[in-house]
Design a protein around this motif. Sequence first.
Motif, PDB file in Angstrom:
ATOM      1  N   UNK A  34       0.828  -1.209   0.000  1.00  0.00           N
ATOM      2  CA  UNK A  34       0.000   0.000   0.000  1.00  0.00           C
ATOM      3  C   UNK A  34       0.861   1.258   0.000  1.00  0.00           C
ATOM      4  N   UNK A  35       0.355   2.284  -0.672  1.00  0.00           N
ATOM      5  CA  UNK A  35       0.925   3.640  -0.588  1.00  0.00           C
ATOM      6  C   UNK A  35      -0.200   4.533  -0.082  1.00  0.00           C
ATOM      7  N   UNK A  36       0.002   5.160   1.052  1.00  0.00           N
ATOM      8  CA  UNK A  36      -1.046   5.968   1.681  1.00  0.00           C
ATOM      9  C   UNK A  36      -0.848   7.439   1.292  1.00  0.00           C
ATOM     10  N   UNK A  45       4.389   4.146   3.004  1.00  0.00           N
ATOM     11  CA  UNK A  45       4.205   2.943   2.178  1.00  0.00           C
ATOM     12  C   UNK A  45       4.962   1.787   2.807  1.00  0.00           C
ATOM     13  N   UNK A  46       4.405   0.584   2.668  1.00  0.00           N
ATOM     14  CA  UNK A  46       5.091  -0.613   3.145  1.00  0.00           C
ATOM     15  C   UNK A  46       5.753  -1.366   1.996  1.00  0.00           C
ATOM     16  N   UNK A  79       7.250  -3.584  10.937  1.00  0.00           N
ATOM     17  CA  UNK A  79       6.374  -2.442  10.670  1.00  0.00           C
ATOM     18  C   UNK A  79       7.092  -1.132  10.976  1.00  0.00           C
ATOM     19  N   UNK A  80       7.269  -0.281   9.980  1.00  0.00           N
ATOM     20  CA  UNK A  80       7.972   0.979  10.194  1.00  0.00           C
ATOM     21  C   UNK A  80       7.187   1.920  11.098  1.00  0.00           C
ATOM     22  N   UNK A 106       9.701   7.028   3.057  1.00  0.00           N
ATOM     23  CA  UNK A 106       8.591   7.005   2.098  1.00  0.00           C
ATOM     24  C   UNK A 106       9.067   7.392   0.700  1.00  0.00           C
ATOM     25  N   UNK A 107       9.921   8.432   0.621  1.00  0.00           N
ATOM     26  CA  UNK A 107      10.410   8.879  -0.685  1.00  0.00           C
ATOM     27  C   UNK A 107      11.278   7.814  -1.350  1.00  0.00           C
ATOM     28  N   UNK A 108      12.181   7.192  -0.602  1.00  0.00           N
ATOM     29  CA  UNK A 108      13.050   6.168  -1.180  1.00  0.00           C
ATOM     30  C   UNK A 108      12.240   4.977  -1.684  1.00  0.00           C
TER      31      UNK A 108
END
Length: 502
Positions: A34-36, A45-46, A79-80, A106-108
Amino acid sequence: MTLEDTGWGRLLFALLSQRFTGRAELDQDGTRRSIVFDGGFAIWTDYDVPNTGLSEILASAGMLADDEAAALRQHAPDDSLDAFARAVADGTVDAETAAMAMRDQCEQRLIATAGRRGELALRDEIDLPSDALDHLEPARTLRVINFGVRNHCSPDRAERALEHLEDVDLEISHAYGKYGERFGFDSGEKGTLQLLGDRASFKLDDLLQISGLDAVRGVQLLYTLWSCNMLVEAGSESDVSAQDVSGGHSESSLVQELVVAKIETGAPAYEVLALAQDATLDEIDTAMDELAAKVAGEVAGASLEELRTRAYVQREMAARTIARKALADRRWSRAVSALRDVQALRNDELPVALDLAWAVWNDEERRGDAQMRALDEAITACGEQDDDVLARAMFYRGHVRKHQGRAKEALAAFDRAAELDPRLLDAQREARALSGSAQTSGKQSKASRGGGKAPSKAQPKPIAGVKSKYWTGAWPYIWVFAGIMLAVMVGAQVLLRLDREF
């Protein structure tokens, strides 16, 4: 929808423009990722990318020691969001630092998804804890698009996306001038786009004629701008109110969405307005007027008012610092500019009016009578202020009276300033200088009253011999008595020795 059909960069930009809030779901090796998004910005995002755990990012930035990073990985290996909560709760790092590390993560990870192709589903729900949502920082979308294209978009794919523009006269849109710095282009890429932007129009093949940039990166560069609706047909913006011919959102829509979203996420006012840190009130008002002309609606209007208030607060703090240093360095024009902005925001502060009048008078090289009168009035108005302000007022008054040739009043003012604030060394120096000048002029006036010639001093009479005070008064008697006693003691010693020998 599929990423193949939509295009990764255009999808991110479309979600940003539409202020999409929800989640995008995609497959990664059989696992649903997912990207939130919140207000159009990706916030978490995970998507699994090696070495992008929160502990790794903090350790690489020097914010965690190796043992601390290992402990964080042990307590939150997967889980981050758990790692974020754990790091803040344990005091390993502060919440702001952890949030910035989460943004980098998140950006990477988002950049890594640029090479993905396949099915993509959009959901309206965010499905994140509210406390985590409050602390997450939005990813920098334009920067992500640039580096995603650079790292994962092949030249063939970029050329296929742009082939419908091969014979079209193109130009770089006005929006690039506003948001170009946010892509993170290097100096060579900026120079190339500057050369293209200076032309009335250009074609895709013209890029090959520009030195300093290889053709592969050049095509990627134009593809990046096209993905963000910033590469448009020449003349289309003036004809259709900056509407992109490829069917994207207008510049006005983009500006409005970006502004509202950034304000809601608490971005610094100067960053939203693209202003330098020493921007003046006039520059703030000009930037606000430009934004107001491009946004509409009650929500946007309220956001602009909030933005203006925050920009004014930022300017007041910066202007006070600038003015203080400029006054100390005698940079009068800079002090005047900063103090005028502070006075415009705080017109009831007498110390600001005092310092402004002082700076204006000095900036006019102390030649303006009107400015001198204004300074005198500001000094008088400070009669009820605290000692520090009053000392400054007296110091300024000393200079005004000295300039007017009223030396006694100037000396009194400098003395009073030094008395109120012993740290005011300049006042002490001015007072000493005036005191020395007054003594010299007094001696000269006495000489002038004596016929224009100073009376010669009486020469002392020569002294035949210098007598010490120990030979006068009672001292001679003391010396005689001491001599007699010494003689008696010597005689006694002699008799004792004779008696012992015989």
